[in-house]
Design an enzyme around this catalytic site. Structure first.
Site, PDB file in Angstrom:
ATOM      1  CE1 TYR A  17      42.693  43.231  49.578  1.00 19.34           C
ATOM      2  CE2 TYR A  17      42.107  42.018  52.214  1.00 19.34           C
ATOM      3  CZ  TYR A  17      41.991  42.029  50.963  1.00 19.34           C
ATOM      4  OH  TYR A  17      41.116  41.455  49.518  1.00 19.34           O
ATOM      5  CE1 TYR A 147      37.717  41.527  48.531  1.00 15.28           C
ATOM      6  CE2 TYR A 147      35.839  42.001  49.950  1.00 15.28           C
ATOM      7  CZ  TYR A 147      36.819  41.511  50.029  1.00 15.28           C
ATOM      8  OH  TYR A 147      37.599  41.780  51.100  1.00 15.28           O
ATOM      9  CG  ASP A 253      28.200  40.898  50.177  1.00 15.69           C
ATOM     10  OD1 ASP A 253      28.297  41.573  50.714  1.00 15.69           O
ATOM     11  OD2 ASP A 253      29.222  40.414  49.491  1.00 15.69           O
ATOM     12  CE  LYS A 282      33.153  45.226  55.808  1.00 19.73           C
ATOM     13  NZ  LYS A 282      34.435  44.786  56.143  1.00 19.73           N
TER      14      LYS A 282
END
Length: 447
Positions: A17, A147, A253, A282
């Protein structure tokens, strides 16, 4: 010495990114150590890690108990394939996750990261309907600001055009419905007139196409990469009701929202919902090692159990599935939540964050302020009355980032959204400093 390492980085490394042309004038920061909330750079500076190193660091950097768990595991078993083999750290972690998750989720499938956790859920859902004879159910539904990762399947059910546009020809088709973006309500309502009308397009789609839809995927309560969009729990409850009514899998999610971020262990706890799949990553290891997990129900699991010759096996796996070191880090992470009574202790910090963010609301270029748990967001606009956003080419987020570094803050805005994704280890004093300095950053950047 510092310059030598940066030169090597620019010679060999391609960062995620990142427009690498920018690195010619704004090279990456060399981080040499970290502790708690702070990152220490090779140039002698330090930075408050206000975004938890891309949302994964939960208990702070260099935590002694997590390090100890990894080192202890390293002395006995570093890795073994997980097909036909198992090990104690994975078994213990699966048991802990099932006890923490919504009660209908009883089976754990390990993978490597958030994207793969989502891919697993999509593939399991798709194959479930195939295994049970509902061959028409092939499609998925997602939100237009959602996302879910950067692999092709996860991107196919994503809605952030900036990330997805170049790869769109590779995607499988998916239905997209409007997001519950309260500040920019897709139904033209405000909080006084809203009756969760933004769920109507989803209900209409399921009414018309439910027989061909396998599942819908949603980030519970916080749409992270789409702009830290925080929406009412009533919307999530409605989504769960619609999924059940039309016999469609509900995939939550929780990659970004799980493990205390929203004030509860999982965001979906704050709504009346029984998901068929839950994806986590994460924070599961507090950011110490990569890991992804997909939890599902006994009903889904049983649809794959059959004689080998019937080919109902879930043919999916990763080399580092249930890596023992990562499992040990995750077990230590979850033990800290329990032993240190972390979630109850967050309550005063959550109040402090929310109140501090309100101080930004009166600024001329601040259109919206929103928060949930230890997540906060400030939406910057050129015109407050019209809610006019800054253009892509103005790169207002980059200006905020640069000025943040000058004040020892790692701020990495999502376009026009300045956000905070704070580790649960942040102290009241640290939080006060971060918010005070952030206000100065915005005042100086926006004029």
């Amino acid at each position: 010495m510092f310059d030598r390492w940066i030169k090597k980085d620019l010679a060999y490394v391609w960062h995620p990114y990142t427009q690498m042309k920018d690195c010619r004038t704004m090279p990456p920061l060399l981080i040499e150590k970290a502790k708690g909330m702070k990152l220490y750079a090779g140039n002698g500076s330090f930075y408050y890690d206000t975004i938890a190193s891309w949302w994964c660091n939960v208990h702070g950097h260099n935590h002694p108990r997590i390090k100890r768990a990894i080192k202890k595991q390293l002395d006995s078993l570093e890795h073994v394939l997980f097909a036909g083999f198992t090990h104690k750290p994975a078994i213990l972690l699966a048991e802990k996750l099932v006890k923490l998750a919504p009660e209908n989720l009883t089976k754990v499938f390990f993978s490597d990261n958030g994207s793969t956790a989502v891919e697993v859920a999509l593939k399991m859902s798709f194959q479930y309907w195939r295994n049970t004879g509902a061959l028409k159910k092939k499609a998925f539904v997602c939100l237009d600001h959602g996302y879910h990762g950067d692999t092709i399947g996860a991107m196919s059910v994503g809605g952030v055009d900036l990330f997805n546009e170049a790869f769109a020809p590779l995607f499988f088709p998916a239905y997209k419905v409007p997001s519950p973006y309260c500040y920019r309500c897709p139904m033209g309502k405000d909080k006084k007139s809203c009756a969760i009308d933004c769920a109507r397009p989803l209900e209409k789609l399921l009414t018309e196409r439910g027989k061909e839809i396998a599942g819908l995927i949603i980030e519970p309560l916080v749409m992270a990469a789409g702009g830290m969009i925080i929406y009412p729990s009533e919307y999530l409850t409605k989504v769960g009701e619609l999924a059940e009514k039309f016999n469609v899998h509900c995939i939550v999610d929780e990659v970004a929202t799980g493990f205390g971020r929203t004030g509860t262990m999982f965001a979906c706890e704050q709504a009346d919902i029984r998901p068929d799949f839950m994806c986590v990553s994460k924070g599961i290891t507090s950011g110490y090692l990569p890991m992804g997990v997909t939890l599902t129900t006994e009903k889904v699991f049983q649809a794959f159990c059959a004689d080998y010759t019937r080919k109902k096996t879930f043919y999916h796996g990763h080399t580092y599935t249930a890596n023992p070191l990562a499992c040990s880090a995750a077990n230590a992470c979850l033990d800290i939540f329990q032993r240190d009574n972390v979630l109850p202790a967050l309550k005063p910090l959550i109040i402090q964050l929310r109140q501090s963010l309100e101080d930004f609301r009166g600024m001329e270029r601040v259109g919206d302020v929103r928060s949930l748990g230890m997540i906060g967001a400030i939406e910057l606009v050129k015109d407050k009355r019209r809610k006019t956003p800054f253009s892509f080419n103005e790169r207002i987020g980059l200006a905020v980032y640069k000025n943040g570094l000058k004040k020892n803050l790692l701020l990495r805005p999502l376009g026009n959204i300045v956000y905070f994704f704070l580790p649960v280890c942040v102290t009241r004093k640290e939080l006060a400093v971060i918010m005070q300095r952030s206000r100065k950053v915005l005042s100086e950047t926006l004029g």
